[in-house]
Scaffold this motif. Sequence first.
Motif, PDB file in Angstrom:
ATOM      1  N   HIS A   1       1.349  -0.975   0.007  1.00 17.18           N
ATOM      2  CA  HIS A   1       0.426   0.033   0.238  1.00 17.18           C
ATOM      3  C   HIS A   1       0.339   1.365  -0.037  1.00 17.18           C
ATOM      4  CE1 HIS A   1      -3.627   2.215   0.545  1.00 17.18           C
ATOM      5  NE2 HIS A   1      -2.717   3.014   1.544  1.00 17.18           N
ATOM      6  N   LEU A   2       1.725   1.203   1.075  1.00 17.65           N
ATOM      7  CA  LEU A   2       2.929   2.229   0.713  1.00 17.65           C
ATOM      8  C   LEU A   2       3.571   2.483  -0.693  1.00 17.65           C
ATOM      9  CD1 LEU A   2       4.319   1.743   4.818  1.00 17.65           C
ATOM     10  CD2 LEU A   2       3.186   4.129   2.778  1.00 17.65           C
ATOM     11  N   GLY A   3       4.230   1.988  -1.191  1.00 19.34           N
ATOM     12  CA  GLY A   3       3.973   1.546  -2.873  1.00 19.34           C
ATOM     13  C   GLY A   3       5.547   0.699  -2.831  1.00 19.34           C
ATOM     14  N   PHE A   4       5.531  -0.311  -2.344  1.00 20.61           N
ATOM     15  CA  PHE A   4       6.665  -1.341  -2.212  1.00 20.61           C
ATOM     16  C   PHE A   4       5.925  -2.488  -2.620  1.00 20.61           C
ATOM     17  CE2 PHE A   4       8.427   0.975   1.522  1.00 20.61           C
ATOM     18  CZ  PHE A   4       9.380   0.538   1.125  1.00 20.61           C
ATOM     19  N   ASN A   5       7.173  -3.606  -3.665  1.00 26.10           N
ATOM     20  CA  ASN A   5       6.859  -4.273  -4.857  1.00 26.10           C
ATOM     21  C   ASN A   5       7.613  -5.246  -4.585  1.00 26.10           C
ATOM     22  OD1 ASN A   5       5.113  -2.711  -6.374  1.00 26.10           O
ATOM     23  ND2 ASN A   5       6.834  -1.679  -7.545  1.00 26.10           N
ATOM     24  N   ALA A   6       6.638  -6.367  -4.801  1.00 28.79           N
ATOM     25  CA  ALA A   6       7.259  -7.598  -3.532  1.00 28.79           C
ATOM     26  C   ALA A   6       8.006  -8.937  -5.266  1.00 28.79           C
ATOM     27  CB  ALA A   6       6.212  -8.590  -3.616  1.00 28.79           C
ATOM     28  N   THR A   7       8.646  -8.018  -5.637  1.00 27.54           N
ATOM     29  CA  THR A   7       9.598  -8.327  -6.894  1.00 27.54           C
ATOM     30  C   THR A   7      10.498  -9.794  -6.445  1.00 27.54           C
ATOM     31  OG1 THR A   7      10.945  -6.676  -6.865  1.00 27.54           O
ATOM     32  CG2 THR A   7       9.255  -6.332  -7.897  1.00 27.54           C
ATOM     33  N   HIS A   8      11.238  -9.522  -5.100  1.00 26.47           N
ATOM     34  CA  HIS A   8      11.675 -10.745  -4.650  1.00 26.47           C
ATOM     35  C   HIS A   8      11.555 -11.924  -3.758  1.00 26.47           C
ATOM     36  CE1 HIS A   8      14.020  -7.485  -6.738  1.00 26.47           C
ATOM     37  NE2 HIS A   8      15.481  -8.177  -6.941  1.00 26.47           N
TER      38      HIS A   8
END
Lengths: 153, 153
Positions: free
Chosen positions: A139-146
């Motif tokens: 929601h804060l703008g982080f992406n769970a890419t890893h």
Amino acid sequence: METKITFRLANEHDLGRIVEMLADDKLGNKRERYEQPLPECYLKAYQAIASDPNNELVVACHGNEVIGVQQITFTPYITHQGGWRATIEGVRTSSSERGKGVGTQLIRWAIQRARVRGCHLVQLTTDKKREEALHFYEHLGFNATHEGLKMKL
Amino acid sequence: METKITFRLANEHDLGRIVEMLADDKLGNKRERYEQPLPECYLKAYQAIASDPNNELVVACHGNEVIGVQQITFTPYITHQGGWRATIEGVRTSSSERGKGVGTQLIRWAIQRARVRGCHLVQLTTDKKREEALHFYEHLGFNATHEGLKMKL
């Protein structure tokens, strides 16, 4: 309404309160030792952090009361054209203050510090058992890419 | 048979070769600049790493040839009773040497360094696009217990 909070570097006198918050958590209560006197291992870690210009232990305060904590580590890498990264770890807010936006303000403050330090990336890992934390960070703008991989020694 | 390799800290003269390896990669080729002369940003990052006792840029060598690289960061935390962690990042092996166990030896060397430094945990993140890397690390004993979240600034 968001709780009005201020941020500062932690000092040695905050350490008991910090460990209290870390221990007051479904995962932290199994691995921390909030005792009086505080185990010396915490003081040694604090001193290592405080003496390292690339590590900042930050507390969130409401008046004189410490209601949140996080650690920010700044790391230079060769990758990404020699880019610096900020890594956030050990984020906790006082259980009495949860749901009042303290965590959001903590993370926003870390992001701002990362900008000031010239980082191109802010990163963190969150235990897959903490489903609500994943949504909070997304929601804060982080992406769970890893994938976040750990090995205990 | 495993390639016989030795490990040492990188020096300034290795930097071109390191960037060449980082750029020779499906994700790295979009974000690195392997040019002559080497962009100054890489030298500045190298100097920041080399002057920080909690960062080690390590190369794997076969004879005089650099065939692998990784960076290890040692970080003191308050969490886990003031435990230190080692974070591995920027792992690459020469494309001509892939499949010969160089990556495995690199990571084992990092784990050994983490023990010597008194870390209780070794960690890394790997892009979810690198499926083969996830299996590689799991095979070495890492557990994908965490989500790795990133935010570009």
